[in-house]
Design a protein around this motif. Structure first.
Motif, PDB file in Angstrom:
ATOM      1  N   MET A  15       0.794  -1.226   0.000  1.00 42.53           N
ATOM      2  CA  MET A  15       0.000   0.000   0.000  1.00 42.53           C
ATOM      3  C   MET A  15       0.834   1.287   0.000  1.00 42.53           C
ATOM      4  N   PRO A  16       1.907   1.398   0.780  1.00 37.87           N
ATOM      5  CA  PRO A  16       2.671   2.654   0.724  1.00 37.87           C
ATOM      6  C   PRO A  16       3.231   2.933  -0.676  1.00 37.87           C
ATOM      7  N   ARG A  17       3.709   1.906  -1.364  1.00 37.73           N
ATOM      8  CA  ARG A  17       4.273   2.098  -2.706  1.00 37.73           C
ATOM      9  C   ARG A  17       3.179   2.371  -3.724  1.00 37.73           C
ATOM     10  N   SER A  22       0.538   6.274  -7.142  1.00 35.95           N
ATOM     11  CA  SER A  22      -0.722   6.928  -7.493  1.00 35.95           C
ATOM     12  C   SER A  22      -0.564   8.440  -7.518  1.00 35.95           C
ATOM     13  N   VAL A  23       0.095   8.985  -6.506  1.00 30.48           N
ATOM     14  CA  VAL A  23       0.319  10.435  -6.445  1.00 30.48           C
ATOM     15  C   VAL A  23       1.177  10.877  -7.628  1.00 30.48           C
ATOM     16  N   GLU A  38       2.290  14.390   2.237  1.00 28.22           N
ATOM     17  CA  GLU A  38       0.963  14.900   2.615  1.00 28.22           C
ATOM     18  C   GLU A  38      -0.160  14.124   1.930  1.00 28.22           C
ATOM     19  N   MET A  39       0.013  13.861   0.633  1.00 30.26           N
ATOM     20  CA  MET A  39      -1.049  13.185  -0.128  1.00 30.26           C
ATOM     21  C   MET A  39      -1.225  11.722   0.274  1.00 30.26           C
ATOM     22  N   THR A  40      -0.141  11.069   0.687  1.00 29.12           N
ATOM     23  CA  THR A  40      -0.228   9.654   1.052  1.00 29.12           C
ATOM     24  C   THR A  40      -0.519   9.444   2.534  1.00 29.12           C
ATOM     25  N   VAL A  47       8.060   7.370   3.505  1.00 28.80           N
ATOM     26  CA  VAL A  47       8.214   7.832   2.125  1.00 28.80           C
ATOM     27  C   VAL A  47       9.628   7.532   1.657  1.00 28.80           C
ATOM     28  N   SER A  48      10.620   7.825   2.492  1.00 31.05           N
ATOM     29  CA  SER A  48      12.022   7.565   2.139  1.00 31.05           C
ATOM     30  C   SER A  48      12.269   6.084   1.877  1.00 31.05           C
TER      31      SER A  48
END
Length: 100
Positions: A15-17, A22-23, A38-40, A47-48
């Motif tokens: 899901m994080p990827r 998607s963003v 912010e968007m995720t 994120v890193s």
């Protein structure tokens, strides 16, 4: 003859990827780290971590620079990344539709 099952992409699937891709797919050519975060809704460390996996797989490109004296990081989906993302979404859509 049975249709083959669609293949989800194991790199994008977590899901994080999927959220990061998607963003980037929906955004402009280059998206700043803070916007992705912010968007995720992911933490900076998440994120890193996940962007590193996507970069190593050739799905995203990372650019580092500065705005004024502040360091910045931007992400862009590569051609491979965009293609794999679209295929992944198609596979998920086919799976969600159920057997035909």
């Amino acid at each position: 003859m049975a249709e083959s099952m669609p293949e989800v992409d194991p790199v994008i699937h977590p899901m994080p990827r999927l959220s990061i891709c998607s963003v980037l797919f929906a955004g402009p050519q280059w998206v700043e780290f803070s916007v992705v975060q912010e968007m995720t809704g992911l933490s900076a460390s998440m994120v890193s971590k996940h962007s590193r996996v996507l970069e190593e797989g050739g799905y995203i490109e990372v650019r580092k620079g500065a705005v004024g004296r502040r360091p910045r990081t931007w992400f862009s989906l590569t051609g491979r990344g965009a293609t794999r993302f679209q295929s992944h979404i198609a596979a998920l859509t086919q799976l969600a539709a159920g057997p035909q």
